[in-house]
Motif scaffolding. Structure first.
Motif, mmCIF file in Angstrom:
data_model
loop_
_atom_site.group_PDB
_atom_site.id
_atom_site.type_symbol
_atom_site.label_atom_id
_atom_site.label_comp_id
_atom_site.label_asym_id
_atom_site.label_seq_id
_atom_site.Cartn_x
_atom_site.Cartn_y
_atom_site.Cartn_z
ATOM 1 N N PRO A 30 0.347 -27.708 -50.902
ATOM 2 C CA PRO A 30 1.351 -27.750 -51.970
ATOM 3 C C PRO A 30 1.181 -28.946 -52.891
ATOM 4 O O PRO A 30 0.838 -30.040 -52.448
ATOM 5 N N GLN A 31 1.443 -28.715 -54.156
ATOM 6 C CA GLN A 31 1.452 -29.783 -55.154
ATOM 7 C C GLN A 31 2.749 -30.583 -55.037
ATOM 8 O O GLN A 31 3.663 -30.250 -54.291
ATOM 9 N N ARG A 32 2.841 -31.623 -55.824
ATOM 10 C CA ARG A 32 3.945 -32.582 -55.718
ATOM 11 C C ARG A 32 5.271 -32.019 -56.236
ATOM 12 O O ARG A 32 6.335 -32.339 -55.687
ATOM 13 N N ASP A 33 5.252 -31.242 -57.290
ATOM 14 C CA ASP A 33 6.486 -30.695 -57.854
ATOM 15 C C ASP A 33 6.872 -29.448 -57.059
ATOM 16 O O ASP A 33 6.470 -28.331 -57.364
ATOM 17 N N LEU A 34 7.685 -29.683 -56.048
ATOM 18 C CA LEU A 34 7.943 -28.661 -55.035
ATOM 19 C C LEU A 34 8.925 -27.594 -55.466
ATOM 20 O O LEU A 34 9.090 -26.589 -54.760
ATOM 21 N N ASP A 35 9.602 -27.771 -56.590
ATOM 22 C CA ASP A 35 10.541 -26.744 -57.020
ATOM 23 C C ASP A 35 9.837 -25.413 -57.245
ATOM 24 O O ASP A 35 10.441 -24.348 -57.079
ATOM 25 N N ARG A 36 8.560 -25.454 -57.594
ATOM 26 C CA ARG A 36 7.815 -24.204 -57.776
ATOM 27 C C ARG A 36 7.618 -23.482 -56.444
ATOM 28 O O ARG A 36 7.634 -22.253 -56.370
ATOM 29 N N VAL A 37 7.414 -24.258 -55.364
ATOM 30 C CA VAL A 37 7.259 -23.669 -54.037
ATOM 31 C C VAL A 37 8.594 -23.143 -53.529
ATOM 32 O O VAL A 37 8.679 -21.997 -53.037
ATOM 33 N N HIS A 55 -7.264 -30.679 -46.537
ATOM 34 C CA HIS A 55 -7.902 -31.992 -46.543
ATOM 35 C C HIS A 55 -7.001 -32.988 -47.248
ATOM 36 O O HIS A 55 -5.991 -32.613 -47.851
ATOM 37 N N VAL A 56 -7.356 -34.244 -47.158
ATOM 38 C CA VAL A 56 -6.671 -35.292 -47.913
ATOM 39 C C VAL A 56 -7.215 -35.224 -49.341
ATOM 40 O O VAL A 56 -8.388 -35.481 -49.575
ATOM 41 N N HIS A 57 -6.364 -34.892 -50.277
ATOM 42 C CA HIS A 57 -6.816 -34.533 -51.619
ATOM 43 C C HIS A 57 -7.234 -35.756 -52.437
ATOM 44 O O HIS A 57 -6.681 -36.843 -52.310
ATOM 45 N N ASN A 58 -8.210 -35.522 -53.298
ATOM 46 C CA ASN A 58 -8.717 -36.551 -54.194
ATOM 47 C C ASN A 58 -8.197 -36.418 -55.618
ATOM 48 O O ASN A 58 -8.308 -37.358 -56.400
ATOM 49 N N ASP A 59 -7.681 -35.238 -55.982
ATOM 50 C CA ASP A 59 -7.343 -35.016 -57.386
ATOM 51 C C ASP A 59 -5.854 -34.887 -57.646
ATOM 52 O O ASP A 59 -5.434 -34.767 -58.790
ATOM 53 N N TYR A 60 -5.028 -34.922 -56.602
ATOM 54 C CA TYR A 60 -3.585 -34.902 -56.831
ATOM 55 C C TYR A 60 -2.858 -35.480 -55.624
ATOM 56 O O TYR A 60 -3.403 -35.544 -54.508
ATOM 57 N N VAL A 61 -1.631 -35.903 -55.862
ATOM 58 C CA VAL A 61 -0.773 -36.376 -54.785
ATOM 59 C C VAL A 61 -0.146 -35.162 -54.108
ATOM 60 O O VAL A 61 0.454 -34.314 -54.761
#
Length: 452
Positions: A30-37, A55-61
């Protein structure tokens, strides 16, 4: 067959996934802006049972930790990742259940060392494979983000991981990668098509069609290009675990305060279209059009941790920018100003520069090409100077102090470069045109000549 909902983050070229049996849900990467989820979960009446990260992501929090906390779901990540928060460590061969769904954990090192894929079965149909940054559509995730010295080693690991995944299911298994839709985590351009199967990948994926591991690794490494500077911050942030995103409106900035921030050399980013910015903007700001690549280039260019002030046409535009920025760990703008340039600053501070097409470039003009070196190696405007956008500030002294006609492939990066040149006091013309127009006009040759 388990149902899968795709949550697209086109701005970063990534996808999150919600796989469910009609009652129990597994959320992958999941991406950081969880309202979409949570919107997907609520609309379908689903209970989040598992939050899984490949994995531990490199391109987003990541939003994984906060989603698990908010829903009470179990949070699973690769066991080899050295995380600073509580989670369920997952190793190769582990199995998990969520209602009718059965999850197999498959170690797939290559994109990172601690990388897994999730093979999900359950319900009346076939298999869904969540491959993260390993097996992408037509390619694999880049292997150079851990350490440059290990790129060849991890490229070979990607080859072996892809082949292992290809042997785990039938051709009709659906493949759901996290990266590969414009993400710089992808090692090569990948298709934007909705969903492909394992059979499709067996037929076309570079990792599965190259004749040998040696040939694949050599091809993969040779095709790697530069990636955004902010990536260096993401791993550490995700290892520590991110809290909730704050998307509340930033503090308003009055004209005098805005002028002071510019005078101090702070980053003040104008979100309006590049044509609007060129026609009228506050001197000392940088125009980064609020479009798909917005966060990528802000994160690539701005010094990490530096205060960032936004200027937009509307509160909605500011809010959209905040959402993109928080995904890459730029938590809170230092402030925001809303309105036309003459409304947010003194009229004497408002300036402009001209725009043009390739057909307008006069003979003998000094042309600056801000595309990446790999793009320029395929051809460029004859006699142009090549300085990639991400290096422009550092190489500003190598750009002649005369009228500069600046271009990229489409006008987007060139518009950012024009703002940087304008802020540096240079006389600039933005070539807001597609590079194919330069080719059609006979202005190009291959390979290009010039700097960098």
């Amino acid at each position: 067959m388990a149902d899968v909902e795709i949550i697209e983050t086109a701005a970063l070229g990534d996808r999150s996934h919600v796989v469910h049996d009609g009652e129990h849900a597994i959320v992958v990467d999941p991406q950081r802006d969880l309202d979409r989820v949570t919107r997907v979960l609520d609309e379908r009446g689903l209970r989040c049972a598992l939050v899984l990260e490949t994995h531990v992501h490199n391109d987003y929090v990541s939003g994984g930790l906060e989603l698990a906390r908010a829903t009470g779901a179990e949070h699973g990540l690769p066991a080899a990742a050295l995380l600073a928060f509580g989670h369920r460590p997952l190793a190769d061969g582990d199995e998990l259940d969520a209602g009718e769904l059965r999850v197999r954990v498959v170690a797939t090192p290559g994109h990172t060392d601690a990388h897994v894929a999730y093979v999900v079965d359950g319900g009346p149909g076939g298999t869904a494979m969540f491959t993260g940054g390993s097996l992408l559509y037509g390619t694999v995730g880049r292997p150079d983000l851990v350490a440059a010295s290990r790129t060849d080693e991890l490229a070979r690991a990607q080859y072996r991981s892809a082949h292992r995944l290809a042997g785990l299911a039938d051709d009709d298994a659906r493949v759901y990668p996290t990266h590969g839709f414009g993400s710089f985590c992808s090692s090569a351009p990948a298709t934007d098509d909705a969903v492909w199967t394992l059979g499709d990948e067996r037929a076309r994926n570079a990792a599965l069609t190259e004749p040998s591991e040696d040939a694949f690794a050599a091809r993969l490494v040779a095709g790697l290009t530069a990636y955004p500077r902010y990536y260096a911050q993401m791993g550490e942030r995700n290892l520590a675990g991110a809290g909730p995103a704050d998307l509340s409106p930033p503090d308003p900035v009055a004209p005098a305060d805005l002028a002071g921030r510019i005078a101090r050399g702070e980053w003040v980013v104008d979100l309006r279209s590049r044509t609007a910015y060129a026609a009228s903007h506050v001197w000392g700001t940088i125009g980064v059009e609020l479009a798909r690549p917005f966060a990528t280039y802000v994160g690539w260019l701005i010094p990490w941790g530096a205060p960032l002030t936004l200027i937009g046409d509307s509160p909605g535009q500011i809010a959209d920018a905040q959402r993109q920025l928080v995904r890459i760990g730029i938590e809170r703008p230092a402030g925001a100003a809303v309105g036309a340039p003459a409304e947010v600053a003194a009229p004497s501070r408002v300036t402009a520069y001209p725009t043009a097409a390739f057909a307008d470039v006069p003979s003998g003009a000094t042309v600056l090409d801000v595309r990446r070196p790999d793009e320029r190696a395929r051809g460029g405007v004859v006699g142009s100077i090549g300085v990639p956008l991400h290096s422009l500030e550092a190489l500003m002294d190598e750009v002649p102090d005369e009228e500069i006609w600046v271009h990229c492939a489409s006008g987007y990066r060139a518009s950012i470069a024009a703002g940087l040149l304008d802020r540096a006091g240079r006389d600039v013309v933005l070539i807001d045109d597609d590079y194919t127009a330069a080719e059609a006009a006979g202005l190009t040759a291959s390979p290009a000549t010039g700097l960098a």
